[in-house]
Every structure is written in C-alpha cells, then in structure tokens.
Design a protein around this motif. Structure first.
Motif, PDB file in Angstrom:
ATOM      1  N   LEU A   7     -15.137  -8.195  13.460  1.00  0.00           N
ATOM      2  CA  LEU A   7     -14.620  -8.352  14.813  1.00  0.00           C
ATOM      3  C   LEU A   7     -13.252  -7.701  14.945  1.00  0.00           C
ATOM      4  N   ALA A   8     -12.940  -7.261  16.128  1.00  0.00           N
ATOM      5  CA  ALA A   8     -11.608  -6.729  16.409  1.00  0.00           C
ATOM      6  C   ALA A   8     -10.612  -7.893  16.348  1.00  0.00           C
ATOM      7  N   ALA A   9      -9.354  -7.571  16.132  1.00  0.00           N
ATOM      8  CA  ALA A   9      -8.320  -8.600  16.014  1.00  0.00           C
ATOM      9  C   ALA A   9      -8.287  -9.495  17.255  1.00  0.00           C
ATOM     10  N   TRP A  10      -8.394  -8.898  18.445  1.00  0.00           N
ATOM     11  CA  TRP A  10      -8.348  -9.707  19.663  1.00  0.00           C
ATOM     12  C   TRP A  10      -9.534 -10.663  19.732  1.00  0.00           C
ATOM     13  N   GLN A  11     -10.692 -10.209  19.238  1.00  0.00           N
ATOM     14  CA  GLN A  11     -11.867 -11.069  19.252  1.00  0.00           C
ATOM     15  C   GLN A  11     -11.675 -12.261  18.316  1.00  0.00           C
ATOM     16  N   GLN A  12     -11.101 -12.020  17.157  1.00  0.00           N
ATOM     17  CA  GLN A  12     -10.849 -13.105  16.204  1.00  0.00           C
ATOM     18  C   GLN A  12      -9.892 -14.144  16.786  1.00  0.00           C
ATOM     19  N   THR A  28     -22.334 -22.812  20.881  1.00  0.00           N
ATOM     20  CA  THR A  28     -23.491 -22.011  20.488  1.00  0.00           C
ATOM     21  C   THR A  28     -23.089 -20.574  20.154  1.00  0.00           C
ATOM     22  N   VAL A  29     -23.923 -19.953  19.336  1.00  0.00           N
ATOM     23  CA  VAL A  29     -23.731 -18.541  19.007  1.00  0.00           C
ATOM     24  C   VAL A  29     -23.741 -17.719  20.284  1.00  0.00           C
ATOM     25  N   VAL A  36     -17.130 -12.586  23.602  1.00  0.00           N
ATOM     26  CA  VAL A  36     -16.501 -11.376  23.041  1.00  0.00           C
ATOM     27  C   VAL A  36     -17.385 -10.140  23.232  1.00  0.00           C
ATOM     28  N   TYR A  37     -18.329 -10.222  24.171  1.00  0.00           N
ATOM     29  CA  TYR A  37     -19.120  -9.063  24.605  1.00  0.00           C
ATOM     30  C   TYR A  37     -19.983  -8.459  23.499  1.00  0.00           C
TER      31      TYR A  37
END
Length: 113
Positions: A7-12, A28-29, A36-37
């Motif tokens: 994942l990108a840093a922003w997503q994390q 949920t998944v 996060v698209y």
C-alpha cells in the motif's frame, strides 16, 4: 500500483486510523478496500505486504491491545470488554487474548493491579 507491491504510505495511514476509530465494529475487507480504492483481492495482498500480517490477524491484535488497556484501567468485566471490542462471546475473546498474549484476560488483569 504494480503487482505484488504494498500500500502507498497515505493508504497505510488512512487504514490504521480508520481501524483504530472503528475497532469495536465489524470491519470488512470490502469496506477497507473501497476506502483506499482497491479491489478486495488487491487490497488483501497489499495489506499483508505492507503490514506484515493478514488483515484479520492485524484486527485481532489491535483489539487485544485495546483490551489490555481496558483490563488495566477500567472496572468493566471481561465479558463487557470482549463485547465492546466486537467479540460475540466471552470465550472467543478469551481464546483470542490467550492466543496473542499467552495468558488469559483474568491473568493479565491480575498482573496489572
């Protein structure tokens, strides 16, 4: 995102914050993936690569960390803590707690008093 990447840093950051805020709810998944698209499939692979463990294990560990704080600082019963953190039964909470920490919630509480 290329195949096999995390994942990108922003997503994390966004995911960790969302999980902490909603830790007592059913997460949920599909919900997190949409947040996060990503597709559910890509999300699961990227999450594990980024956090080092699968989502379910991460959620359980975060819930147990919150439980440890509640056991140490609150007067709530073990059953109440388990229910507040999204465990359907005291037995499932106790089993998860022991699996993560190696001791039962009661034993943990005794060590904190």
């Amino acid at each position: 995102m290329e195949a096999g990447s995390g994942l990108a840093a922003w997503q994390q950051v966004v995911l960790a914050a969302y999980i902490e805020k909603h830790i007592s709810e059913s997460i949920t998944v599909r919900t997190l993936a949409r947040f996060v698209y990503l597709s559910s499939y890509r999300f699961c692979r990227a999450f594990k690569r980024s956090f080092g463990i699968p989502l379910h294990r991460y959620l359980v560990q975060r819930r147990i960390e919150r439980a440890k704080a509640l056991l140490a600082r609150s007067a709530w019963s073990i059953s109440e803590i388990g229910l507040v953190l999204g465990f359907g039964q005291t037995s499932s909470f106790s089993a998860a707690f022991r699996n993560v920490t190696g001791i039962t919630p009661t034993e943990y509480r005794r060590t904190q008093r």
